[in-house]
Design a protein around this motif. Structure first.
Motif, PDB file in Angstrom:
ATOM      1  N   GLY A 154      11.464  -2.418  12.275  1.00 24.95           N
ATOM      2  CA  GLY A 154      11.061  -2.705  10.903  1.00 24.95           C
ATOM      3  C   GLY A 154      11.949  -3.717  10.205  1.00 24.95           C
ATOM      4  N   ASP A 155      12.932  -4.265  10.928  1.00 27.95           N
ATOM      5  CA  ASP A 155      13.793  -5.298  10.351  1.00 27.95           C
ATOM      6  C   ASP A 155      13.034  -6.618  10.299  1.00 27.95           C
ATOM      7  OD1 ASP A 155      16.105  -3.553  10.389  1.00 27.95           O
ATOM      8  OD2 ASP A 155      16.271  -3.978  12.536  1.00 27.95           O
ATOM      9  N   LEU A 156      13.319  -7.419   9.290  1.00 30.98           N
ATOM     10  CA  LEU A 156      12.794  -8.772   9.221  1.00 30.98           C
ATOM     11  C   LEU A 156      13.835  -9.722   9.791  1.00 30.98           C
ATOM     12  CD1 LEU A 156      11.298  -8.701   5.622  1.00 30.98           C
ATOM     13  CD2 LEU A 156      10.051  -8.533   7.786  1.00 30.98           C
ATOM     14  N   ILE A 157      13.392 -10.658  10.609  1.00 28.62           N
ATOM     15  CA  ILE A 157      14.258 -11.687  11.164  1.00 28.62           C
ATOM     16  C   ILE A 157      13.824 -12.987  10.485  1.00 28.62           C
ATOM     17  CG2 ILE A 157      15.136 -12.767  13.260  1.00 28.62           C
ATOM     18  CD1 ILE A 157      15.363  -9.630  13.149  1.00 28.62           C
TER      19      ILE A 157
ATOM     20  N   ALA B   2      14.571 -17.158   9.521  1.00 29.32           N
ATOM     21  CA  ALA B   2      15.240 -18.432   9.770  1.00 29.32           C
ATOM     22  C   ALA B   2      15.500 -19.108   8.430  1.00 29.32           C
ATOM     23  CB  ALA B   2      14.369 -19.329  10.644  1.00 29.32           C
ATOM     24  N   GLN B   3      16.712 -19.605   8.263  1.00 25.89           N
ATOM     25  CA  GLN B   3      17.083 -20.344   7.060  1.00 25.89           C
ATOM     26  C   GLN B   3      17.381 -21.787   7.453  1.00 25.89           C
ATOM     27  OE1 GLN B   3      20.094 -17.240   5.723  1.00 25.89           O
ATOM     28  NE2 GLN B   3      19.384 -18.080   3.774  1.00 25.89           N
ATOM     29  N   ALA B   4      16.604 -22.736   6.889  1.00 23.37           N
ATOM     30  CA  ALA B   4      16.803 -24.148   7.210  1.00 23.37           C
ATOM     31  C   ALA B   4      18.157 -24.632   6.720  1.00 23.37           C
ATOM     32  CB  ALA B   4      15.684 -24.974   6.591  1.00 23.37           C
ATOM     33  N   SER B   5      18.619 -24.068   5.654  1.00 21.21           N
ATOM     34  CA  SER B   5      19.954 -24.371   5.143  1.00 21.21           C
ATOM     35  C   SER B   5      20.517 -23.052   4.640  1.00 21.21           C
ATOM     36  CB  SER B   5      19.868 -25.382   4.004  1.00 21.21           C
ATOM     37  OG  SER B   5      21.129 -25.628   3.447  1.00 21.21           O
ATOM     38  N   PRO B   6      21.500 -22.539   5.254  1.00 23.48           N
ATOM     39  CA  PRO B   6      22.606 -23.096   6.025  1.00 23.48           C
ATOM     40  C   PRO B   6      22.444 -23.055   7.543  1.00 23.48           C
ATOM     41  CG  PRO B   6      23.173 -20.888   5.350  1.00 23.48           C
ATOM     42  CD  PRO B   6      21.795 -21.157   4.844  1.00 23.48           C
ATOM     43  N   ASN B   7      21.254 -23.270   8.061  1.00 22.52           N
ATOM     44  CA  ASN B   7      21.024 -23.328   9.507  1.00 22.52           C
ATOM     45  C   ASN B   7      21.462 -22.055  10.226  1.00 22.52           C
ATOM     46  OD1 ASN B   7      19.917 -25.979   9.635  1.00 22.52           O
ATOM     47  ND2 ASN B   7      21.969 -26.753   9.219  1.00 22.52           N
ATOM     48  N   LYS B   8      20.854 -20.942   9.847  1.00 23.41           N
ATOM     49  CA  LYS B   8      21.187 -19.684  10.512  1.00 23.41           C
ATOM     50  C   LYS B   8      19.989 -18.753  10.545  1.00 23.41           C
ATOM     51  CE  LYS B   8      23.221 -17.367   6.459  1.00 23.41           C
ATOM     52  NZ  LYS B   8      24.419 -16.684   5.960  1.00 23.41           N
ATOM     53  N   ILE B   9      20.126 -17.693  11.324  1.00 24.84           N
ATOM     54  CA  ILE B   9      19.132 -16.638  11.451  1.00 24.84           C
ATOM     55  C   ILE B   9      19.762 -15.371  10.896  1.00 24.84           C
ATOM     56  CG2 ILE B   9      17.649 -15.340  13.023  1.00 24.84           C
ATOM     57  CD1 ILE B   9      17.079 -18.354  13.032  1.00 24.84           C
ATOM     58  N   ILE B  10      19.007 -14.671  10.043  1.00 23.97           N
ATOM     59  CA  ILE B  10      19.513 -13.423   9.478  1.00 23.97           C
ATOM     60  C   ILE B  10      18.558 -12.281   9.776  1.00 23.97           C
ATOM     61  CG2 ILE B  10      20.830 -14.556   7.636  1.00 23.97           C
ATOM     62  CD1 ILE B  10      18.521 -13.788   5.714  1.00 23.97           C
ATOM     63  N   LEU B  11      19.083 -11.081   9.694  1.00 27.52           N
ATOM     64  CA  LEU B  11      18.299  -9.859   9.821  1.00 27.52           C
ATOM     65  C   LEU B  11      18.336  -9.161   8.468  1.00 27.52           C
ATOM     66  CD1 LEU B  11      18.264  -7.329  12.653  1.00 27.52           C
ATOM     67  CD2 LEU B  11      18.847  -6.524  10.373  1.00 27.52           C
ATOM     68  N   ILE B  12      17.171  -8.726   7.986  1.00 28.87           N
ATOM     69  CA  ILE B  12      17.099  -7.957   6.746  1.00 28.87           C
ATOM     70  C   ILE B  12      16.513  -6.594   7.091  1.00 28.87           C
ATOM     71  CG2 ILE B  12      16.234  -7.852   4.376  1.00 28.87           C
ATOM     72  CD1 ILE B  12      15.830 -10.892   4.520  1.00 28.87           C
ATOM     73  N   SER B  13      17.276  -5.547   6.868  1.00 28.79           N
ATOM     74  CA  SER B  13      16.829  -4.182   7.204  1.00 28.79           C
ATOM     75  C   SER B  13      15.744  -3.750   6.205  1.00 28.79           C
ATOM     76  CB  SER B  13      18.014  -3.224   7.156  1.00 28.79           C
ATOM     77  OG  SER B  13      18.472  -3.067   5.833  1.00 28.79           O
ATOM     78  N   PRO B  14      14.982  -2.692   6.541  1.00 27.28           N
ATOM     79  CA  PRO B  14      13.947  -2.209   5.624  1.00 27.28           C
ATOM     80  C   PRO B  14      14.464  -1.837   4.232  1.00 27.28           C
ATOM     81  CG  PRO B  14      13.606  -1.268   7.792  1.00 27.28           C
ATOM     82  CD  PRO B  14      14.945  -1.981   7.820  1.00 27.28           C
ATOM     83  N   ASP B  15      15.755  -1.477   4.146  1.00 28.63           N
ATOM     84  CA  ASP B  15      16.320  -1.150   2.826  1.00 28.63           C
ATOM     85  C   ASP B  15      17.001  -2.354   2.163  1.00 28.63           C
ATOM     86  OD1 ASP B  15      18.453  -1.241   4.555  1.00 28.63           O
ATOM     87  OD2 ASP B  15      19.273   0.709   4.006  1.00 28.63           O
ATOM     88  N   GLY B  16      16.815  -3.558   2.756  1.00 26.08           N
ATOM     89  CA  GLY B  16      17.283  -4.790   2.110  1.00 26.08           C
ATOM     90  C   GLY B  16      18.663  -5.274   2.461  1.00 26.08           C
ATOM     91  N   LEU B  17      19.346  -4.633   3.399  1.00 28.04           N
ATOM     92  CA  LEU B  17      20.670  -5.102   3.807  1.00 28.04           C
ATOM     93  C   LEU B  17      20.539  -6.331   4.689  1.00 28.04           C
ATOM     94  CD1 LEU B  17      22.366  -1.673   4.613  1.00 28.04           C
ATOM     95  CD2 LEU B  17      22.629  -3.078   2.556  1.00 28.04           C
ATOM     96  N   VAL B  18      21.376  -7.339   4.427  1.00 29.01           N
ATOM     97  CA  VAL B  18      21.326  -8.610   5.144  1.00 29.01           C
ATOM     98  C   VAL B  18      22.505  -8.716   6.106  1.00 29.01           C
ATOM     99  CG1 VAL B  18      21.340 -11.136   4.900  1.00 29.01           C
ATOM    100  CG2 VAL B  18      20.180  -9.712   3.186  1.00 29.01           C
ATOM    101  N   LYS B  19      22.195  -9.201   7.328  1.00 29.75           N
ATOM    102  CA  LYS B  19      23.230  -9.364   8.346  1.00 29.75           C
ATOM    103  C   LYS B  19      22.965 -10.667   9.089  1.00 29.75           C
ATOM    104  CE  LYS B  19      24.074  -7.222  12.770  1.00 29.75           C
ATOM    105  NZ  LYS B  19      23.860  -6.033  13.577  1.00 29.75           N
ATOM    106  N   ASP B  20      24.011 -11.469   9.297  1.00 32.84           N
ATOM    107  CA  ASP B  20      23.878 -12.690  10.101  1.00 32.84           C
ATOM    108  C   ASP B  20      23.711 -12.321  11.564  1.00 32.84           C
ATOM    109  OD1 ASP B  20      24.268 -14.215   7.842  1.00 32.84           O
ATOM    110  OD2 ASP B  20      26.339 -14.740   8.298  1.00 32.84           O
ATOM    111  N   LEU B  21      22.890 -13.080  12.255  1.00 36.27           N
ATOM    112  CA  LEU B  21      22.736 -12.885  13.705  1.00 36.27           C
ATOM    113  C   LEU B  21      23.459 -13.980  14.449  1.00 36.27           C
ATOM    114  CD1 LEU B  21      19.023 -11.783  14.069  1.00 36.27           C
ATOM    115  CD2 LEU B  21      21.064 -10.381  14.012  1.00 36.27           C
TER     116      LEU B  21
END
Length: 142
Positions: free
Chosen positions: A118-121, A123-142
């Motif tokens: 249920g995590d969202l993955i 892509a961010q064009a700037s700052p050129n990274k991929i993040i994971l957002i958990s169902p409760d909204g916590l953000v983590k860099d991959l």
């Protein structure tokens, strides 16, 4: 203006979609019933193409340059990378309507996907990274 017919096979079924009237389409996703949702970057909306072929433009509104789009079968929501608003937006896949913000502060979000947890993955064009957002909204860099 884009027009044409596409044939899609899903779950051993054939779906025909006639597509017209989109505004710079940038992302697509299917729900469990075979409905197709299209992100219209040009006019800030999501269109819904029902299995029977009925197109509802402006199904989801209030977006600012939507790029990616993904359906979540657990919540029956559509999640949208809302590029110019720097957010991940959400809306109900059955009723549509105005979007609401799921997670703000996600700059230049383009592609979006969902994993089996249920995590969202995203892509961010700037700052050129991929993040994971958990169902409760916590953000983590991959």
């Amino acid at each position: 203006f884009y027009a044409g017919t596409i044939k899609v096979y899903a779950d051993y079924r054939e779906f025909l979609y006639t597509i017209t009237g989109f505004s710079n389409p940038t992302g697509m996703t299917f729900d469990n019933n075979g409905n197709l949702y299209v992100a219209n970057n040009g006019n800030g909306t999501i269109s819904k193409i029902a299995v029977g072929g009925v197109i509802t433009h402006n199904f989801i509104t209030g977006l600012s340059n939507p790029y990616g789009i993904v359906y979540d079968s657990f919540t029956n929501k559509i999640f949208i990378s809302n590029y110019s608003a720097n957010e991940i937006a959400q809306a109900d896949a059955t009723t549509g309507g105005a979007k609401s913000t799921f997670k703000a502060g996600i700059t230049a979000c383009t592609g979006i996907s969902r994993n089996s947890y249920g995590d969202l993955i995203v892509a961010q064009a700037s700052p050129n990274k991929i993040i994971l957002i958990s169902p409760d909204g916590l953000v983590k860099d991959l």
